[in-house]
Design a protein around this motif. Sequence first.
Motif, PDB file in Angstrom:
ATOM      1  N   UNK A   1      64.189  50.201  99.962  1.00  0.00           N
ATOM      2  CA  UNK A   1      65.043  51.382 100.146  1.00  0.00           C
ATOM      3  C   UNK A   1      66.492  50.997 100.409  1.00  0.00           C
ATOM      4  N   UNK A   2      66.701  49.825 101.026  1.00  0.00           N
ATOM      5  CA  UNK A   2      68.060  49.367 101.327  1.00  0.00           C
ATOM      6  C   UNK A   2      68.753  48.786 100.103  1.00  0.00           C
ATOM      7  N   UNK A   3      67.960  48.185  99.211  1.00  0.00           N
ATOM      8  CA  UNK A   3      68.540  47.490  98.057  1.00  0.00           C
ATOM      9  C   UNK A   3      68.205  48.134  96.713  1.00  0.00           C
ATOM     10  N   UNK A   4      67.365  49.167  96.756  1.00  0.00           N
ATOM     11  CA  UNK A   4      66.968  49.812  95.506  1.00  0.00           C
ATOM     12  C   UNK A   4      66.033  48.961  94.665  1.00  0.00           C
ATOM     13  N   UNK A   5      65.253  48.068  95.313  1.00  0.00           N
ATOM     14  CA  UNK A   5      64.345  47.174  94.574  1.00  0.00           C
ATOM     15  C   UNK A   5      62.978  47.835  94.395  1.00  0.00           C
ATOM     16  N   UNK A   6      62.770  48.480  93.278  1.00  0.00           N
ATOM     17  CA  UNK A   6      61.485  49.117  93.018  1.00  0.00           C
ATOM     18  C   UNK A   6      60.385  48.093  92.759  1.00  0.00           C
ATOM     19  N   UNK A   7      60.767  46.901  92.330  1.00  0.00           N
ATOM     20  CA  UNK A   7      59.788  45.877  91.980  1.00  0.00           C
ATOM     21  C   UNK A   7      59.143  45.211  93.198  1.00  0.00           C
ATOM     22  N   UNK A   8      59.761  45.347  94.378  1.00  0.00           N
ATOM     23  CA  UNK A   8      59.244  44.654  95.562  1.00  0.00           C
ATOM     24  C   UNK A   8      57.912  45.240  96.025  1.00  0.00           C
ATOM     25  N   UNK A   9      57.757  46.563  95.895  1.00  0.00           N
ATOM     26  CA  UNK A   9      56.515  47.217  96.321  1.00  0.00           C
ATOM     27  C   UNK A   9      55.308  46.710  95.525  1.00  0.00           C
ATOM     28  N   UNK A  10      55.320  46.721  94.183  1.00  0.00           N
ATOM     29  CA  UNK A  10      54.169  46.178  93.445  1.00  0.00           C
ATOM     30  C   UNK A  10      53.983  44.670  93.643  1.00  0.00           C
ATOM     31  N   UNK A  11      55.078  43.937  93.890  1.00  0.00           N
ATOM     32  CA  UNK A  11      54.955  42.506  94.141  1.00  0.00           C
ATOM     33  C   UNK A  11      54.168  42.245  95.423  1.00  0.00           C
ATOM     34  N   UNK A  12      54.462  43.025  96.468  1.00  0.00           N
ATOM     35  CA  UNK A  12      53.705  42.900  97.717  1.00  0.00           C
ATOM     36  C   UNK A  12      52.249  43.329  97.520  1.00  0.00           C
ATOM     37  N   UNK A  13      52.040  44.268  96.596  1.00  0.00           N
ATOM     38  CA  UNK A  13      50.670  44.668  96.262  1.00  0.00           C
ATOM     39  C   UNK A  13      49.876  43.512  95.695  1.00  0.00           C
ATOM     40  N   UNK A  14      50.515  42.707  94.844  1.00  0.00           N
ATOM     41  CA  UNK A  14      49.849  41.539  94.259  1.00  0.00           C
ATOM     42  C   UNK A  14      49.534  40.515  95.338  1.00  0.00           C
ATOM     43  N   UNK A  15      50.492  40.297  96.256  1.00  0.00           N
ATOM     44  CA  UNK A  15      50.262  39.362  97.369  1.00  0.00           C
ATOM     45  C   UNK A  15      49.073  39.824  98.208  1.00  0.00           C
ATOM     46  N   UNK A  16      49.047  41.109  98.529  1.00  0.00           N
ATOM     47  CA  UNK A  16      47.936  41.662  99.311  1.00  0.00           C
ATOM     48  C   UNK A  16      46.605  41.510  98.593  1.00  0.00           C
ATOM     49  N   UNK A  17      46.600  41.752  97.281  1.00  0.00           N
ATOM     50  CA  UNK A  17      45.368  41.636  96.499  1.00  0.00           C
ATOM     51  C   UNK A  17      44.823  40.209  96.537  1.00  0.00           C
ATOM     52  N   UNK A  18      45.702  39.226  96.456  1.00  0.00           N
ATOM     53  CA  UNK A  18      45.285  37.819  96.494  1.00  0.00           C
ATOM     54  C   UNK A  18      44.674  37.456  97.855  1.00  0.00           C
ATOM     55  N   UNK A  19      45.303  37.934  98.938  1.00  0.00           N
ATOM     56  CA  UNK A  19      44.778  37.660 100.275  1.00  0.00           C
ATOM     57  C   UNK A  19      43.411  38.314 100.468  1.00  0.00           C
ATOM     58  N   UNK A  20      43.284  39.571 100.061  1.00  0.00           N
ATOM     59  CA  UNK A  20      42.017  40.298 100.193  1.00  0.00           C
ATOM     60  C   UNK A  20      40.925  39.622  99.363  1.00  0.00           C
ATOM     61  N   UNK A  21      41.286  39.163  98.153  1.00  0.00           N
ATOM     62  CA  UNK A  21      40.318  38.469  97.300  1.00  0.00           C
ATOM     63  C   UNK A  21      39.815  37.203  97.980  1.00  0.00           C
ATOM     64  N   UNK A  22      40.718  36.495  98.647  1.00  0.00           N
ATOM     65  CA  UNK A  22      40.318  35.278  99.357  1.00  0.00           C
ATOM     66  C   UNK A  22      39.355  35.599 100.501  1.00  0.00           C
ATOM     67  N   UNK A  23      39.634  36.680 101.253  1.00  0.00           N
ATOM     68  CA  UNK A  23      38.729  37.096 102.318  1.00  0.00           C
ATOM     69  C   UNK A  23      37.349  37.454 101.758  1.00  0.00           C
TER      70      UNK A  23
END
Length: 332
Positions: free
Chosen positions: A221-243
């Motif tokens: 929201x501060x930088x107008x980076x729409x791509x950061x939200x889906x990127x964090x989604x990918x990071x979360x998916x990888x962590x959850x997959x490992x669990x």
Amino acid sequence: MSGAHSSQTGVLGHDHVFLGDRHRRNEQRTWLVIALTTVTMVAEIAAGTFYGSMALVADGWHMSTHAAAMLIAALAYLFARRNANNRRFTFGTGKLGDLGGFASAITLALIALLIGWESLVRLANPIEISFPQAITVAVIGLVVNLACAWLLRDDHAHHHGHGHGHSHGHGHSHVHDHADHGHREHKTSRGRDNNLRAAYLHVLADALTSVLAIFALAVGSLNGWLWLDPLMGIVGALVIARWSLGLIRDTGGVLLDYAPEGEDLPEEIRAVIEANGDRIVDLHVWQLGPGHHGAIISLVSETPQSPSLYHRKLAQIRELSHVTIEVEPLAA
């Protein structure tokens, strides 16, 4: 050795209840978490529909998938408890929790896959985000999931063993001796409840996605980076997959009677039995439920003793809840 049959009370009527010592507590808390998640889900969907917020509606339906997954854990607890004395389960229902945990782990892996796929689609095709509204939803989800995680935390390491042993002695004739089966309290990491762990990982996964979303949305929201939200989604998916893979490995190992690396229970049994020169020639150890293990021991000895003597020696190993001992004289 002369043949004899023990007439101790409970020889033929011992139970095979190998549930974790906090089975009912964990079951009740799992149902409570499901209720809390369901109430939040309904509230989000209703509010989202009334106020026209797709973010609230989407998060509400997302929470429904976790409620459904935790229902697996709750039903496993319920079925195991109600059938604990069902004689058709010859070694009790202690492993029902691991079966439920295995099913939940598969569900968790599928959730990780869906999050990863949706994040990749969003990364390739960014959409406009209502940052304030999305952050509010993520904070609500985080608060609810932290409360659920607190309820499902495994903060108790003590477990009760049911010490009923089946001892078969082979000399010139059979000797059957069943030791007492009283409750014993012990502290061990071997008593981990994988069903509770599975439910805990579900709410932890949801909390993780909320934390990553809050970070991505705040910075975006501060930088107008729409791509950061889906990127964090990918990071979360990888962590959850490992669990989920770790949970699949651990629960699958229990279901297949696999002795994990570092399991020292067989060595403990050998140390006790072979301390006076007797020798174990065949040993099988497997998990019956949280904090409960069974063992089949075949040993040879120059001076064979009654199986009940060996069972009394093994009483110091509190995780052993069901023991069968076969004694043979050492051939000249």
